[in-house]
Design an enzyme around this catalytic site. Structure first.
Site, PDB file in Angstrom:
ATOM      1  CG  LEU A 134     -17.803 -28.288   1.278  1.00 15.89           C
ATOM      2  CD1 LEU A 134     -18.631 -28.887   2.406  1.00 15.89           C
ATOM      3  CD2 LEU A 134     -17.845 -29.185   0.047  1.00 15.89           C
ATOM      4  CG  ASP A 135     -20.548 -24.146  -4.003  1.00 17.40           C
ATOM      5  OD1 ASP A 135     -19.436 -23.631  -4.202  1.00 17.40           O
ATOM      6  OD2 ASP A 135     -21.168 -24.787  -4.865  1.00 17.40           O
ATOM      7  CE  LYS A 136     -24.544 -17.635   2.892  1.00  9.77           C
ATOM      8  NZ  LYS A 136     -25.941 -18.104   2.778  1.00  9.77           N
TER       9      LYS A 136
END
Length: 290
Positions: A134-136
């Site tokens: 997942l993106d940050k």
């Protein structure tokens, strides 16, 4: 204390062990690792080479080598919200603001750092294999596997569906829609993506959960896994995600993209059973809806 990871197979016809292993999905690369890095092949409890001739009913046990943590991955103690775990799978709930893996900008306190420490404490003989990232600033479910071979087979045609929830600007008109638009890099940007004719095929299903005159709470089902796919597709139809300033979202009500991986449907690599794991919305997205 975790035992050395192993798989057990039953021979159903006479053939060389090498041929049977290929049919059971054990790659040549894995066999090389087993041979040189501390693994073992057993037939009816006796160590054999790949040239051994199997008979019907023989029980084959593949003992996989212990894995070393990847070089440069720092083990760090930190909170892990474990949603599901067994001998081969680990599914955790990642909070917003935490990177999934280390980078030059964020070498520590990532999910991978914490998982490496957890494996050490639990004597799990594996490095960190992340199946879904997942993106940050995206929250929700991240799937990991505890063996290199399992990682390999799950990356090659294994059943997995991921459903996200997002809160977007504006009132989405259609209760359900398919967005099938190719995605590629925007200009010379390393990070930003856009819908473009020469991009990679991308398919997202969007359905409405709840809406008002100025926002919509939507469910997003991914059929492909392009970088920033949901963010780009929603912005493309004129409904950027709240807090996603990279793609036109406003930061006045939330300081990160209001995007959450809410469920994962996965075929278990050993049992074949279909698992459905869910995660509730985090506090900041619940606050938006309230």
């Amino acid at each position: 204390m975790y035992k050395q990871f192993h798989l057990v197979f039953n021979a159903t016809e006479p053939m060389l062990l090498r041929e049977a292993l290929a049919l059971w999905g054990i790659s040549k690369r894995t066999l090389t690792s087993i041979k040189f890095d501390g693994g073992c092949l057993l037939v009816n409890g006796q160590e054999k080479t790949v040239r051994h001739s199997l008979s019907v009913g023989d029980v084959v046990t593949v003992l996989f080598p212990y894995e070393e943590v990847s070089e440069g991955l720092i083990r760090q103690e930190g909170p892990l919200d474990i949603v599901y775990e067994d001998d081969v799978l680990l599914i955790v709930n990642k909070p917003p603001g935490q990177s999934t893996i280390p980078s030059r900008e964020h070498p520590s306190h990532t999910l991978a750092n914490y998982v490496a420490h957890y494996y050490e404490q639990m004597s799990i003989p594996s490095t960190v294999h992340i199946l879904t990232r997942l993106d940050k600033d995206t929250s929700g479910l991240v799937c990991l596997v505890k063996n290199r071979h399992i990682h390999h087979i799950m990356n090659h045609g294994h059943v997995m569906n991921k459903t996200y929830e997002a809160i977007v600007h504006g009132k989405v008109e259609k209760p359900f829609q398919e967005i099938i638009e190719p995605i590629g890099r925007k200009g010379d940007s390393i990070i930003e993506r856009e819908v473009r004719e020469d991009g990679l095929f991308a398919h997202t299903d969007i359905s409405i959960i709840r809406q008002s005159f100025d926002f919509s709470h939507v469910r997003c089902l991914l059929h492909t896994g392009r970088t920033h796919q949901i963010r780009v597709h929603l912005a493309h139809i004129g409904h950027p995600i709240m807090g996603d300033d990279l793609y036109g979202g406003k930061l006045d009500l939330i300081n990160r993209q209001a995007l959450h991986c809410a469920s994962v449907e996965i075929k278990h690599p050993i049992t074949g059973k279909l698992l459905t794991i869910t995660s509730p919305l985090p506090k900041d997205m619940k606050k938006l809806l309230s």
